[in-house]
Structure formats: C-alpha cells, structure tokens
Design an enzyme around this catalytic site. Structure first.
Site, mmCIF file in Angstrom:
data_model
loop_
_atom_site.group_PDB
_atom_site.id
_atom_site.type_symbol
_atom_site.label_atom_id
_atom_site.label_comp_id
_atom_site.label_asym_id
_atom_site.label_seq_id
_atom_site.Cartn_x
_atom_site.Cartn_y
_atom_site.Cartn_z
ATOM 1 N N LEU A 39 0.872 -1.170 0.000
ATOM 2 C CA LEU A 39 0.000 0.000 0.000
ATOM 3 C C LEU A 39 0.912 1.224 0.000
ATOM 4 C CD1 LEU A 39 -2.697 -0.876 2.735
ATOM 5 C CD2 LEU A 39 -3.013 -0.895 0.253
ATOM 6 N N ASP A 40 0.442 2.331 -0.586
ATOM 7 C CA ASP A 40 1.212 3.577 -0.557
ATOM 8 C C ASP A 40 1.501 3.972 0.892
ATOM 9 O OD1 ASP A 40 0.961 3.697 -3.296
ATOM 10 O OD2 ASP A 40 -0.588 5.249 -3.286
ATOM 11 N N ARG A 41 2.581 4.701 1.081
ATOM 12 C CA ARG A 41 2.974 5.164 2.417
ATOM 13 C C ARG A 41 1.817 5.832 3.155
ATOM 14 N NH1 ARG A 41 7.062 10.197 3.103
ATOM 15 N NH2 ARG A 41 5.123 11.331 2.768
#
Length: 217
Positions: free
Chosen positions: A63-65
């Site tokens: 998942l994105d940061r």
C-alpha cells in the site's frame, strides 16, 4: 498538506487482524512505508515491524505510504507464491474508502484510464492513452458532506497511485493527498484513503476469506 521527503513514521503499535500457519493480516497505519526505502532513514516499514514478530514473514503486495488499512503477509514461500498469483490474476477483491473533494456524481460509475509514471515528477503517475497500462476503478458514493464525498472504491487493476489519479481525473482529488490535491483539498492531516476490505483464498485450504478494517476517518 505538502509532499515532503522527510520521513517520520507513526509509532502506532502493530494491529494484527488475523494470523495462522500460512498468513498474517495487519492494519497498516497511514504514513508508514510498506517496504524499506533507500537509506537507513527509510528502514522503518510495515514489513520490518511484522518481521519483528513473525521473522519468516514475506511480502505479497504493498500500500502507498500514506494509505492505511488491510495488508496480508505470507508466512511460508508456498503462501507467498499462492497469494502473489492471486494478486497477479486479479482474483483478490480489494475495497477502499476515501473522502474526495467536491460532490462526486453520478452516485456510481467506472473509471477506465491507462496510467504511466510521470518521469520528471516522480513518484507522480499520470493518465497516458498511448503508453499507459490499463487501469480500471469502480466507485460508489456512500454519502455527501460539505464540499466532499465519501466514496467506496473497488480497483479492478493494481497500478501505482491508481485510485488517487483516477479520482483526480474525475475532478475530485482525495482529501489530504500530498501529491495530487491542491488548495483546500490538500489541507488535511493525512491522505483520506483506507483499504477497508481484502478478500482472498487461503493458500492452504483454498477457502475464501475476507478481512476488514474500519476507516479511521
């Protein structure tokens, strides 16, 4: 919110949603990298935190940061291969909740816009009809607020920043997005995007399983 190269990972304790002999499912906090970045200052990540408890844990997806929510890790090489194939063949089902700028209409629809990395402005992605890779997202409005819409997003593909760029392309950037939201839409304490549910087949039994995490916003 402004995109910052400074990395200050949250100190939230690890939240385990499910664990067995093949998989562990956790609730990722916003602001924490899924995997380590380049350099010691980017070493703290969800993978390393999970491996502190489950040393054998293996990465399956990311998942994105700035995105929070459900992530699964494999605990055996067999589970990693099995789960990775499910993601690759798009047999997993991922559902996200987001708060977006403005009033999104109609109440449901599909975005089918190919994406490619915007090289001069990495890590940004952009729509490119000639060279982009296929990217498809279904959306359904949950409720309207003041200058915003709460929406459920179901990606059919897994491109980098797909949900963020697709919402931007509709003219409704996700609130608090440090890369794609401008002005008032960007003035939120975090990216308002959360992986609410992940459905997959257990790598051992083949049984369908679903894991949920309520959006914290």
């Amino acid at each position: 919110m402004v995109w910052s190269t400074e990395y200050i990972p949250p100190s939230d304790p690890l939240v385990i949603l499910h664990e067995d002999h093949e998989i562990v499912v956790v609730d990722k906090p916003s602001g924490l990298l899924s995997v380590p970045g380049r350099g010691e200052h980017l070493s703290d990540c969800l993978l390393s935190r999970v491996q502190a408890v489950f040393p054998q844990a293996l990465l399956v997806h990311r998942l994105d940061r700035d995105t929070s929510g459900v992530m699964v890790f494999a605990l055996t090489p067999h589970a990693q291969r099995h789960l990775s194939m499910q993601f690759e063949k798009r047999t997993t089902k991922k559902t996200y909740v987001a708060r977006v700028w403005g009033r999104l209409e109609p109440k449901s629809g599909t975005v089918d816009l190919p994406l490619i990395v915007d090289w001069p402005n990495r890590p940004r992605q952009m729509v490119d009809h000639e060279n982009g890779k296929s990217a498809i997202t279904d959306w359904r409005v949950l409720k309207y607020g003041v200058n915003e819409t709460r929406v459920r997003l179901s990606p059919k593909t897994g491109r980098s920043h797909q949900l963020r760029v697709h919402m931007l392309a509709l003219g409704h950037p996700i609130l608090g997005d440090p890369l794609y939201a401008e002005g008032e839409a960007g003035e939120f304490p975090r990216l308002m995007l959360h992986s609410e549910e992940l459905r997959l087949k257990h790598p051992d039994s083949g049984k369908g399983m679903g894991f949920r995490s309520k959006a914290p916003f």
